[in-house]
Design a protein around this motif. Sequence first.
Motif, mmCIF file in Angstrom:
data_model
loop_
_atom_site.group_PDB
_atom_site.id
_atom_site.type_symbol
_atom_site.label_atom_id
_atom_site.label_comp_id
_atom_site.label_asym_id
_atom_site.label_seq_id
_atom_site.Cartn_x
_atom_site.Cartn_y
_atom_site.Cartn_z
ATOM 1 N N LEU A 1 0.027 1.173 -11.293
ATOM 2 C CA LEU A 1 1.144 1.809 -12.089
ATOM 3 C C LEU A 1 1.892 2.915 -11.765
ATOM 4 O O LEU A 1 2.654 3.572 -12.339
ATOM 5 N N GLU A 2 1.891 2.896 -10.360
ATOM 6 C CA GLU A 2 2.806 4.204 -9.751
ATOM 7 C C GLU A 2 4.222 3.659 -9.499
ATOM 8 O O GLU A 2 4.841 4.251 -9.821
ATOM 9 N N LEU A 3 4.241 2.266 -9.488
ATOM 10 C CA LEU A 3 5.751 1.564 -9.557
ATOM 11 C C LEU A 3 5.481 0.214 -10.007
ATOM 12 O O LEU A 3 4.908 -0.580 -9.626
ATOM 13 N N LEU A 4 6.247 -0.015 -11.459
ATOM 14 C CA LEU A 4 6.394 -1.351 -11.758
ATOM 15 C C LEU A 4 7.795 -1.890 -11.653
ATOM 16 O O LEU A 4 8.919 -1.282 -11.786
ATOM 17 N N HIS A 5 7.622 -2.938 -11.052
ATOM 18 C CA HIS A 5 8.942 -3.887 -10.904
ATOM 19 C C HIS A 5 9.172 -4.794 -12.136
ATOM 20 O O HIS A 5 8.305 -5.462 -12.470
ATOM 21 N N ILE A 6 10.382 -4.823 -12.953
ATOM 22 C CA ILE A 6 10.510 -5.221 -14.065
ATOM 23 C C ILE A 6 11.908 -6.297 -13.901
ATOM 24 O O ILE A 6 12.750 -5.744 -13.298
ATOM 25 N N ASP A 7 11.932 -7.344 -14.636
ATOM 26 C CA ASP A 7 13.104 -8.217 -14.629
ATOM 27 C C ASP A 7 12.971 -9.094 -15.827
ATOM 28 O O ASP A 7 11.805 -9.536 -16.132
ATOM 29 N N GLN B 1 18.402 -8.702 -4.333
ATOM 30 C CA GLN B 1 17.650 -8.595 -3.180
ATOM 31 C C GLN B 1 16.997 -7.252 -3.366
ATOM 32 O O GLN B 1 15.613 -7.077 -2.720
ATOM 33 N N GLN B 2 17.507 -6.233 -3.889
ATOM 34 C CA GLN B 2 16.848 -5.096 -3.990
ATOM 35 C C GLN B 2 15.921 -5.046 -4.839
ATOM 36 O O GLN B 2 14.905 -3.947 -4.746
ATOM 37 N N GLU C 1 11.693 -10.590 -8.362
ATOM 38 C CA GLU C 1 12.632 -11.619 -8.312
ATOM 39 C C GLU C 1 11.636 -12.899 -7.394
ATOM 40 O O GLU C 1 11.866 -14.096 -7.762
ATOM 41 N N ARG C 2 10.953 -12.666 -6.626
ATOM 42 C CA ARG C 2 10.166 -13.655 -5.817
ATOM 43 C C ARG C 2 9.033 -13.983 -6.555
ATOM 44 O O ARG C 2 8.767 -15.357 -6.795
ATOM 45 N N ARG C 3 8.529 -13.032 -7.434
ATOM 46 C CA ARG C 3 7.598 -13.728 -8.580
ATOM 47 C C ARG C 3 8.161 -14.743 -9.410
ATOM 48 O O ARG C 3 7.349 -15.289 -9.917
ATOM 49 N N ARG D 1 10.440 -16.594 -8.984
ATOM 50 C CA ARG D 1 10.710 -17.977 -8.474
ATOM 51 C C ARG D 1 9.489 -18.738 -8.407
ATOM 52 O O ARG D 1 9.314 -19.845 -8.644
ATOM 53 N N SER D 2 8.204 -17.857 -8.032
ATOM 54 C CA SER D 2 7.081 -18.341 -8.032
ATOM 55 C C SER D 2 6.589 -18.947 -9.614
ATOM 56 O O SER D 2 5.788 -19.869 -9.530
ATOM 57 N N LEU D 3 6.612 -18.114 -10.230
ATOM 58 C CA LEU D 3 6.495 -18.633 -11.773
ATOM 59 C C LEU D 3 7.438 -19.825 -12.232
ATOM 60 O O LEU D 3 6.522 -20.959 -12.691
ATOM 61 N N CYS D 4 8.508 -19.887 -11.961
ATOM 62 C CA CYS D 4 9.095 -21.150 -12.261
ATOM 63 C C CYS D 4 8.907 -22.333 -11.461
ATOM 64 O O CYS D 4 8.607 -23.431 -12.067
ATOM 65 N N GLU D 5 8.451 -22.249 -10.250
ATOM 66 C CA GLU D 5 8.001 -23.469 -9.519
ATOM 67 C C GLU D 5 6.623 -23.962 -10.141
ATOM 68 O O GLU D 5 6.521 -24.845 -9.903
ATOM 69 N N ALA D 6 5.949 -22.958 -10.349
ATOM 70 C CA ALA D 6 4.550 -23.420 -10.853
ATOM 71 C C ALA D 6 4.559 -24.121 -12.313
ATOM 72 O O ALA D 6 3.831 -25.100 -12.394
#
Length: 191
Positions: free
Chosen positions: A64-70, A162-163, A168-170, A172-177
Amino acid sequence: MFPLEMKPIKGKPAICILTRAANDDRWLWHRRLSHMNFRDINKLELGDLKSHSTIIHTKIIEPLELLHIDLCGSAIESVAYIKYILVVVDDFSRFTWVFFLKQKSKAASNMINFIKKIEVLLRKQVRMIRSDNDTEFKNQVLDDFLVGKGISHNFSTPYTPQQNRVVERRNRSLCEAARTILSFAKLPLYL
Protein backbone atom coordinates in the motif's frame (compact mmCIF):
# COMPACT_ATOMS: atom_id res chain seq x y z
CA MET A 1 -8.17 -21.12 -6.94
CA PHE A 2 -7.04 -24.19 -8.85
CA PRO A 3 -4.68 -26.91 -7.62
CA LEU A 4 -1.65 -27.24 -9.86
CA GLU A 5 -0.86 -30.89 -10.52
CA MET A 6 1.12 -31.47 -13.70
CA LYS A 7 3.92 -33.70 -14.87
CA PRO A 8 6.90 -31.63 -16.05
CA ILE A 9 8.56 -32.33 -19.37
CA LYS A 10 12.04 -33.55 -18.52
CA GLY A 11 15.05 -32.39 -20.52
CA LYS A 12 14.79 -30.72 -23.90
CA PRO A 13 12.38 -32.63 -26.12
CA ALA A 14 13.30 -32.99 -29.78
CA ILE A 15 9.66 -32.49 -30.75
CA CYS A 16 7.58 -29.35 -30.48
CA ILE A 17 6.58 -28.71 -26.87
CA LEU A 18 3.03 -27.91 -27.95
CA THR A 19 2.47 -31.38 -29.40
CA ARG A 20 3.97 -32.93 -26.29
CA ALA A 21 1.60 -30.95 -24.09
CA ALA A 22 -1.54 -31.80 -26.03
CA ASN A 23 -2.49 -34.89 -24.01
CA ASP A 24 -2.20 -33.59 -20.47
CA ASP A 25 -3.27 -30.66 -18.32
CA ARG A 26 -0.74 -28.19 -19.70
CA TRP A 27 -3.18 -26.75 -22.23
CA LEU A 28 -5.70 -26.19 -19.47
CA TRP A 29 -3.12 -24.33 -17.35
CA HIS A 30 -1.86 -22.49 -20.41
CA ARG A 31 -5.37 -21.03 -20.78
CA ARG A 32 -5.97 -20.48 -17.05
CA LEU A 33 -2.68 -18.59 -16.66
CA SER A 34 -3.40 -16.19 -19.55
CA HIS A 35 -1.35 -18.11 -22.12
CA MET A 36 1.79 -18.47 -20.01
CA ASN A 37 4.50 -20.27 -21.97
CA PHE A 38 5.02 -23.97 -21.33
CA ARG A 39 8.59 -23.57 -20.06
CA ASP A 40 7.35 -21.33 -17.23
CA ILE A 41 4.42 -23.65 -16.50
CA ASN A 42 6.97 -26.44 -15.98
CA LYS A 43 9.02 -24.19 -13.71
CA LEU A 44 5.92 -23.22 -11.77
CA GLU A 45 5.06 -26.87 -11.20
CA LEU A 46 8.63 -27.58 -10.03
CA GLY A 47 8.64 -24.52 -7.78
CA ASP A 48 11.45 -22.78 -9.72
CA LEU A 49 9.48 -19.76 -10.94
CA LYS A 50 10.16 -16.60 -8.93
CA SER A 51 7.21 -14.29 -8.42
CA HIS A 52 7.22 -10.58 -9.18
CA SER A 53 6.97 -9.79 -5.47
CA THR A 54 10.48 -11.17 -4.88
CA ILE A 55 12.05 -8.45 -7.01
CA ILE A 56 14.02 -6.04 -4.84
CA HIS A 57 12.43 -2.60 -4.91
CA THR A 58 14.66 0.37 -4.31
CA LYS A 59 11.94 2.66 -2.99
CA ILE A 60 8.78 0.64 -2.34
CA ILE A 61 9.30 -1.45 0.78
CA GLU A 62 5.80 -2.39 1.97
CA PRO A 63 2.26 -2.99 0.73
CA LEU A 64 0.00 0.00 0.00
CA GLU A 65 2.94 2.38 -0.25
CA LEU A 66 2.09 2.99 -3.92
CA LEU A 67 -1.11 2.06 -5.74
CA HIS A 68 -1.41 2.31 -9.52
CA ILE A 69 -4.98 3.00 -10.66
CA ASP A 70 -6.65 3.15 -14.04
CA LEU A 71 -10.13 3.11 -15.49
CA CYS A 72 -10.60 1.36 -18.79
CA GLY A 73 -13.63 0.59 -20.85
CA SER A 74 -16.54 2.20 -22.64
CA ALA A 75 -15.76 0.24 -25.80
CA ILE A 76 -18.03 -2.72 -25.05
CA GLU A 77 -20.96 -2.93 -22.68
CA SER A 78 -21.60 -6.19 -20.82
CA VAL A 79 -24.95 -7.93 -20.46
CA ALA A 80 -25.28 -6.30 -17.01
CA TYR A 81 -24.68 -2.83 -18.57
CA ILE A 82 -21.19 -2.57 -17.11
CA LYS A 83 -18.99 -0.40 -19.29
CA TYR A 84 -15.93 0.38 -17.15
CA ILE A 85 -13.33 -1.51 -15.20
CA LEU A 86 -11.43 0.16 -12.36
CA VAL A 87 -8.10 -1.60 -11.84
CA VAL A 88 -5.92 -1.03 -8.76
CA VAL A 89 -2.43 -2.58 -8.54
CA ASP A 90 -0.24 -2.56 -5.43
CA ASP A 91 3.31 -1.74 -6.53
CA PHE A 92 4.93 -3.83 -3.79
CA SER A 93 3.11 -7.14 -4.26
CA ARG A 94 1.50 -6.55 -7.70
CA PHE A 95 -1.76 -7.71 -6.12
CA THR A 96 -4.66 -6.51 -8.25
CA TRP A 97 -8.19 -5.46 -7.39
CA VAL A 98 -10.80 -5.08 -10.13
CA PHE A 99 -14.08 -3.18 -9.80
CA PHE A 100 -16.83 -3.18 -12.42
CA LEU A 101 -18.60 0.16 -12.89
CA LYS A 102 -21.68 1.16 -14.86
CA GLN A 103 -20.69 4.83 -14.93
CA LYS A 104 -17.34 6.55 -15.23
CA SER A 105 -18.41 9.07 -12.60
CA LYS A 106 -18.41 6.33 -9.91
CA ALA A 107 -14.62 5.86 -10.14
CA ALA A 108 -13.75 8.46 -7.47
CA SER A 109 -16.29 7.20 -4.94
CA ASN A 110 -15.20 3.59 -5.51
CA MET A 111 -11.57 4.59 -4.98
CA ILE A 112 -12.44 6.37 -1.72
CA ASN A 113 -14.38 3.35 -0.44
CA PHE A 114 -11.59 1.01 -1.51
CA ILE A 115 -8.90 3.02 0.30
CA LYS A 116 -10.97 3.14 3.50
CA LYS A 117 -11.61 -0.62 3.44
CA ILE A 118 -8.11 -1.75 2.48
CA GLU A 119 -6.44 0.40 5.15
CA VAL A 120 -8.63 -1.18 7.83
CA LEU A 121 -8.23 -4.68 6.41
CA LEU A 122 -4.42 -4.58 6.10
CA ARG A 123 -3.80 -2.16 8.99
CA LYS A 124 -1.53 -0.11 6.76
CA GLN A 125 -1.90 3.34 5.31
CA VAL A 126 -1.98 4.09 1.59
CA ARG A 127 0.79 6.61 1.00
CA MET A 128 0.67 7.38 -2.70
CA ILE A 129 -1.47 6.67 -5.74
CA ARG A 130 -0.49 7.03 -9.36
CA SER A 131 -3.00 7.47 -12.16
CA ASP A 132 -3.31 8.81 -15.66
CA ASN A 133 -4.33 12.40 -16.27
CA ASP A 134 -8.00 11.74 -17.09
CA THR A 135 -10.87 13.53 -15.40
CA GLU A 136 -12.18 10.54 -13.44
CA PHE A 137 -9.28 10.92 -10.99
CA LYS A 138 -8.87 14.69 -11.24
CA ASN A 139 -11.82 15.93 -9.22
CA GLN A 140 -12.40 17.85 -6.01
CA VAL A 141 -14.05 14.99 -4.10
CA LEU A 142 -11.12 12.61 -4.55
CA ASP A 143 -8.56 15.40 -4.03
CA ASP A 144 -10.16 16.47 -0.73
CA PHE A 145 -10.21 12.88 0.51
CA LEU A 146 -6.57 12.25 -0.44
CA VAL A 147 -5.36 15.52 1.12
CA GLY A 148 -7.29 14.73 4.31
CA LYS A 149 -5.63 11.30 4.54
CA GLY A 150 -2.17 12.60 3.64
CA ILE A 151 -2.01 10.53 0.44
CA SER A 152 -0.06 12.04 -2.44
CA HIS A 153 -1.49 11.68 -5.94
CA ASN A 154 0.89 11.49 -8.90
CA PHE A 155 -0.40 11.96 -12.42
CA SER A 156 1.22 10.78 -15.60
CA THR A 157 1.80 13.21 -18.42
CA PRO A 158 -1.27 13.52 -20.70
CA TYR A 159 -1.38 11.02 -23.58
CA THR A 160 1.47 8.92 -22.19
CA PRO A 161 0.03 5.67 -20.79
CA GLN A 162 3.61 4.32 -20.71
CA GLN A 163 4.20 6.29 -17.50
CA ASN A 164 1.48 4.26 -15.78
CA ARG A 165 2.79 1.02 -17.27
CA VAL A 166 2.21 -1.22 -14.24
CA VAL A 167 -1.57 -0.89 -14.37
CA GLU A 168 -1.71 -0.59 -18.17
CA ARG A 169 0.06 -3.94 -18.50
CA ARG A 170 -2.33 -5.46 -15.96
CA ASN A 171 -5.31 -4.12 -17.96
CA ARG A 172 -3.97 -5.84 -21.05
CA SER A 173 -3.47 -9.12 -19.16
CA LEU A 174 -7.00 -8.98 -17.74
CA CYS A 175 -8.52 -8.34 -21.17
CA GLU A 176 -6.52 -11.19 -22.71
CA ALA A 177 -7.59 -13.54 -19.91
CA ALA A 178 -11.26 -12.57 -20.42
CA ARG A 179 -11.00 -13.14 -24.17
CA THR A 180 -9.36 -16.52 -23.56
CA ILE A 181 -12.14 -17.60 -21.22
CA LEU A 182 -14.83 -16.47 -23.68
CA SER A 183 -13.08 -18.23 -26.55
CA PHE A 184 -12.55 -21.46 -24.63
CA ALA A 185 -16.19 -21.50 -23.47
CA LYS A 186 -17.25 -20.87 -27.10
CA LEU A 187 -19.34 -17.89 -26.00
CA PRO A 188 -20.03 -14.93 -28.28
CA LEU A 189 -17.37 -12.23 -28.02
CA TYR A 190 -19.95 -9.50 -27.37
CA LEU A 191 -20.29 -10.85 -23.82
